[in-house]
Design a protein around this motif. Structure first.
Motif, short mmCIF file in Angstrom:
data_model
loop_
_atom_site.label_atom_id
_atom_site.label_comp_id
_atom_site.label_asym_id
_atom_site.label_seq_id
_atom_site.Cartn_x
_atom_site.Cartn_y
_atom_site.Cartn_z
N TYR A 1 0.86 -1.18 0.00
CA TYR A 1 0.00 0.00 0.00
C TYR A 1 0.90 1.22 0.00
O TYR A 1 1.70 1.42 0.90
CB TYR A 1 -0.90 0.00 1.24
CG TYR A 1 -1.93 1.10 1.23
CD1 TYR A 1 -3.14 0.94 0.58
CD2 TYR A 1 -1.68 2.31 1.87
CE1 TYR A 1 -4.09 1.94 0.56
CE2 TYR A 1 -2.63 3.31 1.86
CZ TYR A 1 -3.83 3.13 1.21
OH TYR A 1 -4.76 4.12 1.19
N GLU B 1 -1.84 -1.26 -3.87
CA GLU B 1 -2.92 -0.34 -3.55
C GLU B 1 -2.32 1.05 -3.39
O GLU B 1 -1.25 1.21 -2.83
CB GLU B 1 -3.62 -0.77 -2.27
CG GLU B 1 -4.40 -2.06 -2.45
CD GLU B 1 -5.18 -2.42 -1.20
OE1 GLU B 1 -5.57 -1.50 -0.45
OE2 GLU B 1 -5.41 -3.61 -1.00
N GLY C 1 -3.04 5.19 -2.31
CA GLY C 1 -3.90 6.14 -1.62
C GLY C 1 -3.36 7.55 -1.74
O GLY C 1 -2.15 7.76 -1.79
N CYS D 1 -3.62 11.10 0.29
CA CYS D 1 -4.03 11.74 1.53
C CYS D 1 -4.07 13.24 1.29
O CYS D 1 -3.05 13.90 1.30
CB CYS D 1 -3.04 11.43 2.64
SG CYS D 1 -2.72 9.66 2.83
N ILE E 1 -11.53 13.23 -5.00
CA ILE E 1 -12.46 12.12 -5.15
C ILE E 1 -13.07 12.12 -6.54
O ILE E 1 -13.14 11.08 -7.21
CB ILE E 1 -13.56 12.18 -4.06
CG1 ILE E 1 -12.95 11.87 -2.69
CG2 ILE E 1 -14.70 11.23 -4.37
CD1 ILE E 1 -13.86 12.16 -1.52
N SER F 1 -10.50 11.14 -9.26
CA SER F 1 -10.06 9.75 -9.23
C SER F 1 -11.21 8.76 -9.40
O SER F 1 -11.00 7.55 -9.34
CB SER F 1 -9.31 9.45 -7.93
OG SER F 1 -10.18 9.61 -6.83
N ASP F 2 -12.41 9.28 -9.62
CA ASP F 2 -13.59 8.43 -9.78
C ASP F 2 -13.38 7.38 -10.87
O ASP F 2 -12.90 7.69 -11.95
CB ASP F 2 -14.81 9.30 -10.11
CG ASP F 2 -16.09 8.50 -10.09
OD1 ASP F 2 -16.26 7.66 -9.18
OD2 ASP F 2 -16.92 8.69 -10.99
N ARG G 1 -7.47 5.17 -3.70
CA ARG G 1 -8.26 5.51 -2.53
C ARG G 1 -7.91 6.92 -2.11
O ARG G 1 -6.73 7.27 -1.99
CB ARG G 1 -7.96 4.55 -1.38
CG ARG G 1 -8.38 3.15 -1.68
CD ARG G 1 -8.06 2.25 -0.53
NE ARG G 1 -8.42 0.89 -0.86
CZ ARG G 1 -8.37 -0.10 -0.01
NH1 ARG G 1 -7.97 0.12 1.22
NH2 ARG G 1 -8.71 -1.31 -0.38
N VAL H 1 -8.15 9.61 0.87
CA VAL H 1 -8.39 9.74 2.30
C VAL H 1 -8.05 11.15 2.74
O VAL H 1 -7.34 11.88 2.05
CB VAL H 1 -7.58 8.69 3.10
CG1 VAL H 1 -8.01 7.29 2.74
CG2 VAL H 1 -6.10 8.84 2.87
#
Length: 81
Positions: A8, A40, A42, A44, A54, A57-58, A63, A65
């Protein structure tokens, strides 16, 4: 026997990007990431860029966060919104 773990990788940019810069950055970043290769990823992002990240990246495996904010213009600061 040891369980297999998925790497990750997460990154942040503190308060360095506006909403427009976030949209552009995430769009460019998605084309460069090794998504789907058992890693994975992410992002931040600060509260002020959360909705833009968000949306940008749809449909991807990234991810998004949240992170805290601080009143300083630069530096590795955290705080509350």
């Amino acid at each position: 026997m040891r369980e297999a773990r998925t790497p990750y990788v997460a990154g942040n940019w503190k308060m360095y990007k506006s909403v427009a810069e976030t949209e552009e950055y995430v769009g460019r970043l998605l084309g460069r990431l090794p998504l789907g290769n058992s890693i994975e990823v992410g992002l931040c992002v600060p509260f002020t860029a959360l909705a833009a990240a968000i949306a940008a990246s749809d449909g991807s495996a990234v991810r998004v966060v949240a992170q805290n904010m601080h009143q300083e213009n630069e530096g590795a600061y955290t705080g509350e919104v």
